[in-house]
Design a protein around this motif. Structure first.
Motif, PDB file in Angstrom:
ATOM      1  N   ALA A 216       0.847  -1.194   0.000  1.00 19.52           N
ATOM      2  CA  ALA A 216       0.000   0.000   0.000  1.00 19.52           C
ATOM      3  C   ALA A 216       0.881   1.243   0.000  1.00 19.52           C
ATOM      4  CB  ALA A 216      -0.921  -0.020   1.207  1.00 19.52           C
ATOM      5  N   VAL A 217       1.854   1.286  -0.912  1.00 13.12           N
ATOM      6  CA  VAL A 217       2.801   2.388  -0.974  1.00 13.12           C
ATOM      7  C   VAL A 217       2.476   3.251  -2.189  1.00 13.12           C
ATOM      8  CG1 VAL A 217       5.234   3.030  -1.176  1.00 13.12           C
ATOM      9  CG2 VAL A 217       4.579   1.010   0.148  1.00 13.12           C
ATOM     10  N   PRO A 218       2.251   4.557  -1.994  1.00 12.93           N
ATOM     11  CA  PRO A 218       1.946   5.429  -3.132  1.00 12.93           C
ATOM     12  C   PRO A 218       3.072   5.436  -4.155  1.00 12.93           C
ATOM     13  CG  PRO A 218       1.492   6.542  -1.046  1.00 12.93           C
ATOM     14  CD  PRO A 218       2.221   5.279  -0.713  1.00 12.93           C
ATOM     15  N   ALA A 219       2.711   5.384  -5.425  1.00 12.00           N
ATOM     16  CA  ALA A 219       3.710   5.442  -6.492  1.00 12.00           C
ATOM     17  C   ALA A 219       4.295   6.847  -6.578  1.00 12.00           C
ATOM     18  CB  ALA A 219       3.078   5.052  -7.821  1.00 12.00           C
ATOM     19  N   PRO A 220       5.582   6.958  -6.898  1.00 13.32           N
ATOM     20  CA  PRO A 220       6.187   8.298  -6.997  1.00 13.32           C
ATOM     21  C   PRO A 220       5.637   9.085  -8.181  1.00 13.32           C
ATOM     22  CG  PRO A 220       7.738   6.596  -7.670  1.00 13.32           C
ATOM     23  CD  PRO A 220       6.548   5.879  -7.116  1.00 13.32           C
ATOM     24  N   VAL A 221       5.331  10.338  -7.937  1.00  9.06           N
ATOM     25  CA  VAL A 221       4.810  11.243  -8.964  1.00  9.06           C
ATOM     26  C   VAL A 221       5.765  12.419  -9.090  1.00  9.06           C
ATOM     27  CG1 VAL A 221       2.870  12.733  -9.628  1.00  9.06           C
ATOM     28  CG2 VAL A 221       2.429  10.556  -8.451  1.00  9.06           C
ATOM     29  N   ASP A 222       5.987  12.869 -10.313  1.00  8.09           N
ATOM     30  CA  ASP A 222       6.929  13.957 -10.563  1.00  8.09           C
ATOM     31  C   ASP A 222       6.276  15.304 -10.243  1.00  8.09           C
ATOM     32  OD1 ASP A 222       9.088  15.411 -11.285  1.00  8.09           O
ATOM     33  OD2 ASP A 222       9.098  14.836 -13.399  1.00  8.09           O
ATOM     34  N   GLN A 223       6.186  15.582  -8.951  1.00 10.38           N
ATOM     35  CA  GLN A 223       5.628  16.837  -8.468  1.00 10.38           C
ATOM     36  C   GLN A 223       6.399  17.248  -7.214  1.00 10.38           C
ATOM     37  OE1 GLN A 223       1.549  16.047  -7.449  1.00 10.38           O
ATOM     38  NE2 GLN A 223       2.053  14.563  -5.867  1.00 10.38           N
ATOM     39  N   PRO A 224       6.511  18.560  -6.938  1.00  9.49           N
ATOM     40  CA  PRO A 224       7.290  18.985  -5.775  1.00  9.49           C
ATOM     41  C   PRO A 224       6.599  18.622  -4.464  1.00  9.49           C
ATOM     42  CG  PRO A 224       6.233  20.866  -6.813  1.00  9.49           C
ATOM     43  CD  PRO A 224       5.992  19.701  -7.715  1.00  9.49           C
TER      44      PRO A 224
ATOM     45  N   VAL B  15       4.444  -5.937   2.867  1.00  6.89           N
ATOM     46  CA  VAL B  15       5.112  -6.366   1.635  1.00  6.89           C
ATOM     47  C   VAL B  15       6.390  -5.551   1.410  1.00  6.89           C
ATOM     48  CG1 VAL B  15       4.905  -6.607  -0.873  1.00  6.89           C
ATOM     49  CG2 VAL B  15       2.945  -7.124   0.610  1.00  6.89           C
ATOM     50  N   GLU B  16       6.270  -4.234   1.393  1.00  9.33           N
ATOM     51  CA  GLU B  16       7.425  -3.359   1.251  1.00  9.33           C
ATOM     52  C   GLU B  16       7.885  -2.958   2.655  1.00  9.33           C
ATOM     53  OE1 GLU B  16       8.981  -2.795  -1.405  1.00  9.33           O
ATOM     54  OE2 GLU B  16       7.564  -3.469  -2.931  1.00  9.33           O
ATOM     55  N   VAL B  17       8.750  -3.761   3.239  1.00  8.21           N
ATOM     56  CA  VAL B  17       9.076  -3.594   4.657  1.00  8.21           C
ATOM     57  C   VAL B  17       9.941  -2.363   4.922  1.00  8.21           C
ATOM     58  CG1 VAL B  17       8.814  -6.037   5.188  1.00  8.21           C
ATOM     59  CG2 VAL B  17      11.056  -5.165   4.456  1.00  8.21           C
ATOM     60  N   PHE B  18      10.392  -1.689   3.863  1.00  2.00           N
ATOM     61  CA  PHE B  18      11.103  -0.424   4.029  1.00  2.00           C
ATOM     62  C   PHE B  18      10.134   0.752   4.123  1.00  2.00           C
ATOM     63  CE2 PHE B  18      14.489  -3.139   2.813  1.00  2.00           C
ATOM     64  CZ  PHE B  18      15.710  -2.518   3.061  1.00  2.00           C
ATOM     65  N   ALA B  19       8.822   0.476   4.117  1.00  2.00           N
ATOM     66  CA  ALA B  19       7.794   1.516   4.142  1.00  2.00           C
ATOM     67  C   ALA B  19       7.065   1.516   5.478  1.00  2.00           C
ATOM     68  CB  ALA B  19       6.800   1.291   3.002  1.00  2.00           C
ATOM     69  N   PHE B  20       6.750   2.729   5.987  1.00  2.00           N
ATOM     70  CA  PHE B  20       6.082   2.907   7.274  1.00  2.00           C
ATOM     71  C   PHE B  20       4.844   3.781   7.070  1.00  2.00           C
ATOM     72  CE2 PHE B  20      10.606   2.360   7.808  1.00  2.00           C
ATOM     73  CZ  PHE B  20      10.698   1.365   8.771  1.00  2.00           C
ATOM     74  N   HIS B  21       3.680   3.236   7.424  1.00  2.00           N
ATOM     75  CA  HIS B  21       2.414   3.941   7.238  1.00  2.00           C
ATOM     76  C   HIS B  21       1.963   4.598   8.531  1.00  2.00           C
ATOM     77  CE1 HIS B  21       2.140   1.927   3.399  1.00  2.00           C
ATOM     78  NE2 HIS B  21       2.058   0.728   3.938  1.00  2.00           N
ATOM     79  N   LEU B  22       1.344   5.762   8.386  1.00  2.00           N
ATOM     80  CA  LEU B  22       0.727   6.424   9.535  1.00  2.00           C
ATOM     81  C   LEU B  22      -0.395   7.310   9.023  1.00  2.00           C
ATOM     82  CD1 LEU B  22       1.874   9.596   9.383  1.00  2.00           C
ATOM     83  CD2 LEU B  22       3.922   8.516  10.262  1.00  2.00           C
TER      84      LEU B  22
ATOM     85  N   PRO C 248       9.153  10.998   2.335  1.00  2.00           N
ATOM     86  CA  PRO C 248       7.748  10.693   2.046  1.00  2.00           C
ATOM     87  C   PRO C 248       7.574   9.984   0.709  1.00  2.00           C
ATOM     88  CG  PRO C 248       8.176  13.024   1.739  1.00  2.00           C
ATOM     89  CD  PRO C 248       9.429  12.431   2.319  1.00  2.00           C
ATOM     90  N   ALA C 249       6.766   8.932   0.712  1.00  2.00           N
ATOM     91  CA  ALA C 249       6.437   8.233  -0.526  1.00  2.00           C
ATOM     92  C   ALA C 249       5.511   9.092  -1.371  1.00  2.00           C
ATOM     93  CB  ALA C 249       5.787   6.893  -0.209  1.00  2.00           C
ATOM     94  N   GLY C 250       5.460   8.767  -2.662  1.00  2.00           N
ATOM     95  CA  GLY C 250       4.545   9.459  -3.555  1.00  2.00           C
ATOM     96  C   GLY C 250       5.180  10.583  -4.344  1.00  2.00           C
ATOM     97  N   TYR C 251       6.493  10.784  -4.188  1.00  2.00           N
ATOM     98  CA  TYR C 251       7.182  11.880  -4.857  1.00  2.00           C
ATOM     99  C   TYR C 251       8.502  11.387  -5.447  1.00  2.00           C
ATOM    100  CZ  TYR C 251       3.882  14.702  -2.212  1.00  2.00           C
ATOM    101  OH  TYR C 251       2.717  15.220  -1.688  1.00  2.00           O
ATOM    102  N   VAL C 252       8.881  11.973  -6.584  1.00  2.00           N
ATOM    103  CA  VAL C 252      10.184  11.707  -7.168  1.00  2.00           C
ATOM    104  C   VAL C 252      11.246  12.327  -6.272  1.00  2.00           C
ATOM    105  CG1 VAL C 252      11.663  12.244  -9.140  1.00  2.00           C
ATOM    106  CG2 VAL C 252       9.296  11.523  -9.509  1.00  2.00           C
ATOM    107  N   ALA C 253      12.344  11.617  -6.057  1.00  2.00           N
ATOM    108  CA  ALA C 253      13.349  12.037  -5.076  1.00  2.00           C
ATOM    109  C   ALA C 253      13.881  13.438  -5.346  1.00  2.00           C
ATOM    110  CB  ALA C 253      14.499  11.031  -5.043  1.00  2.00           C
ATOM    111  N   ARG C 254      14.097  13.771  -6.614  1.00  2.00           N
ATOM    112  CA  ARG C 254      14.689  15.079  -6.907  1.00  2.00           C
ATOM    113  C   ARG C 254      13.710  16.228  -6.705  1.00  2.00           C
ATOM    114  NH1 ARG C 254      13.797  12.978 -12.250  1.00  2.00           N
ATOM    115  NH2 ARG C 254      15.778  11.861 -12.071  1.00  2.00           N
ATOM    116  N   ARG C 255      12.438  15.927  -6.383  1.00  2.00           N
ATOM    117  CA  ARG C 255      11.440  16.980  -6.134  1.00  2.00           C
ATOM    118  C   ARG C 255      11.161  17.144  -4.638  1.00  2.00           C
ATOM    119  NH1 ARG C 255       8.607  18.130 -10.786  1.00  2.00           N
ATOM    120  NH2 ARG C 255       8.175  20.096  -9.717  1.00  2.00           N
TER     121      ARG C 255
END
Length: 637
Positions: free
Chosen positions: A30-38, A110-117, A161-168
């Protein structure tokens, strides 16, 4: 025998349906996909690295947020490691709070490197506290903090935070150092107040790619004093004496920078910082970054310069990566964040060609002598010419080893193979270089490819990605030839033997003699072992421990394994010189060499039916041929 009634088709169908209903689909992350937004706002990350006695890094992070579900990621896929090697086991004490009240988190199953809150209503700022429990013992991982040196790798201490491209994602980092320590890093410093260093805000991709070395004993050396773009050697050490470099040693490092500029005809960094640790305690390392590199060697790098050249190709290798691997990157490395899998199919370019240029720049700058460079090449050629695993596994497949093996020790490396895209890749690029020279009548070389492929858009730091087809097209522009099948035959083939055509085109051949080269002597001294790889088919440590057993070699056929210890040789207590003497005598003595071997609690005698004497690799000139190795290693004007 009891007869059974036939089962009807309807009953079979009903049974299959029941089984299908009982099965469930695997759990989904349940990890948001990265989106190219700041990412809205700047994350503030504070690192406290003052706990030297317990080797603990403490972090406090302030994150602008909005109410609702949120996921944080700990970096998993680290680019320079080529695999999912984020040190998750050493992340501890994770707590989130909002307005002083705890916010509970759960790990993704599933993605054990991810933490939800879930961020509570009305909350605009989230606080996080956690620790990085750096290794206390090499068995737990590489030592990154000692009483005198620390290495800060930002992936180890960062959540994002998940859901964002790293460079943004923008991060404002700061670091509290032990009292009075100095540091080196490619990060831009905003200000230093006492022992707290405030860095300028950077995007997450730049931050993760910009490590820091700090230490009690520290020295900065300017390697390109006349250039507008700064290149600095930042040295930390266990003691002040190890920092003392002679002028001619500094001159060789400056020549390396100059030779790289002449080779590539460009730079792709705002400034470049070599981070060099000279230590017995701080973990050894060679890791590339776009505007810096992490390099860890033994404390005698400068003070024992005359003892040998081993390891002096490390800095030119990592420096080359600024062009190859960081500026020009394989297309499979174009990923949005640090939790997206990397594709490694072009590591034989990324690492293999860099390995080649590291050795070439080492020789051109004087860090290595031409003799030392040739002897190192002979050792590489012999090693890969004797890789038995080639029979079942192509070199191309070894690009997967950072994921499959994760750089763990191998029991039968000669048969299993392990990351051969580095040094065997270098042999392939020697093959390419000499082929270009031969076809062009020595008017063109791989140097021309380097300038054309890596020299584009001088000054640009943002990466440019490439495919196999791009590499082939660039080679073709330098020298017309059918490069695709040429490369694929070497990448996908099974021998016999290593790709050594480049050696022959360079005017040299691999031979074996009874006398080791200075390079081999230095390697044996460093490893405290004696190498019988090309005679008995194994190496042996000073204490008799057996290692590097060659698959189907003399020792292997006698039943020897790497977890054995040689106790005696021909009824004499084992010493390396005793075994060497026995191997020498075997040329005249037709009796087998008798070894008393201990494995676990058992002792047994094994016989080695070998009569070839000592064998060590070196290169020998092929009469009547041009010496292209001399041309390759010659400094550029």
């Amino acid at each position: 025998m009891t007869a059974h009634a036939p089962v009807s088709f309807a009953a079979k169908s009903a049974s299959a349906l029941a089984l299908a209903v009982a099965l469930t689909f695997p759990a989904q992350a349940a990890v948001p996909a990265p989106v190219d937004q700041p990412y809205p706002g700047t994350i503030v990350l504070k690192v406290d690295a003052t706990n030297l006695s317990q080797q603990i890094f403490r972090m406090h992070m302030t994150v602008p947020v909005k109410p609702g579900p949120m996921t944080f990621l700990y970096p998993q896929w680290l680019p320079a490691n080529h695999g999912p090697s984020g040190p998750l086991t050493q992340l501890a004490g994770l707590k989130f709070t909002a307005g002083g009240k705890p916010v509970e988190w759960t790990r993704d199953p599933v993605e054990v490197f991810a933490f939800h809150l879930t961020v509570p209503e009305g909350v605009t700022t989230l606080e996080a506290e956690y620790q990085f429990l750096s290794p206390l013992d090499p068995g737990q991982g590489r030592i990154v903090m000692t009483d005198d040196i620390l290495g800060l790798q930002w992936p180890s201490v960062t959540l994002y935070p998940a859901g964002y491209v790293a460079r943004r994602i923008t991060v404002q980092p700061s670091l509290t150092l032990p009292a009075g320590w100095q540091y080196g890093t490619a990060l831009e410093t905003a200000e230093r107040k006492g022992d707290e260093v405030q860095f300028k805000a950077h995007d997450l991709e730049t931050l993760i790619d910009s490590p820091l070395f700090a230490g009690r004993y520290f020295k900065k050396i300017d390697l390109d004093p006349n250039a507008r773009v700064r290149v600095t050697l930042n040295v930390v050490a266990d003691n002040a004496e190890s920092l003392e470099a002679k002028p001619e040693q500094i001159a060789a490092h400056r020549a390396m920078v100059q030779q790289a500029a002449r080779l590539f005809g460009s730079h792709h960094y705002a400034h470049y910082d070599f981070l060099l640790a000279l230590s017995d305690d701080f973990g050894s390392i060679g890791r590339e970054h776009h505007q810096s590199s992490e390099n860890g060697v033994k404390p005698g790098y400068f003070t024992e310069w005359a003892r040998g050249e081993a390891g002096r190709d490390l800095l030119p290798h990592e420096y080359t990566h600024s062009w190859n691997g960081k500026f020009r990157r394989p297309a499979g490395q174009d990923v949005p964040n640090f939790n997206t899998p990397l594709q490694n199919e072009l590591l034989w370019v990324y690492e293999g060609q860099t390995e080649y240029w590291g050795e070439v720049l080492g020789a051109r700058s004087g860090l290595l002598s031409q003799t030392g460079a040739r002897d190192a090449l002979a050792a590489t050629a012999a090693r890969y010419d004797n890789v038995r695993g080639r029979a079942w596994r192509a070199m191309q497949d070894t690009v997967n080893d950072p994921i499959i093996i994760a750089r763990r020790a191998l029991g039968w490396s000669n048969w299993q193979r392990g990351e051969d895209y580095y040094s065997e890749g270098a042999l392939i690029w020697l093959d390419v270089d000499t082929k270009i020279r031969e076809l062009s009548g020595d008017k063109r070389s791989l140097d021309d490819f380097a300038r054309a492929f890596y020299g584009i858009e001088n000054g640009r730091v943002q990466p440019v990605f490439y495919t196999f087809e791009d590499v082939v097209a660039a080679l073709t522009r330098v020298q017309k030839f059918d490069w695709a099948p040429f490369l694929r035959a070497r990448l996908d083939g099974h021998g016999p033997g290593a790709p050594l055509d480049g050696l022959a085109r360079a005017g040299w051949k691999l031979v074996y003699t009874e006398t080791p080269t200075d390079t081999i002597k230095s390697a044996e001294e460093r490893s405290k072992s004696t190498d019988f790889s090309y005679s008995l088919g194994f190496a042996v440590r000073a204490d008799g421990g057996v290692s590097n057993v060659q698959w189907d070699g003399v020792g292997f056929r006698a039943g020897l394994a790497g977890n054995s210890t040689i106790v005696a040789v021909n009824n004499k207590v084992f010493k390396p010189e005793v075994l060497k003497a026995a191997v020498k005598a075997s040329k005249e003595n037709k009796a087998p060499i008798e070894l008393l071997v201990k494995k676990g609690n058992n002792l047994r005698t094994i016989s080695l039916d070998y009569h070839g004497g000592l064998r060590y690799p070196r290169l020998e000139r092929i009469p009547g041929t041009p010496d292209r190795l001399e041309a390759i290693y010659k400094a550029l004007k």
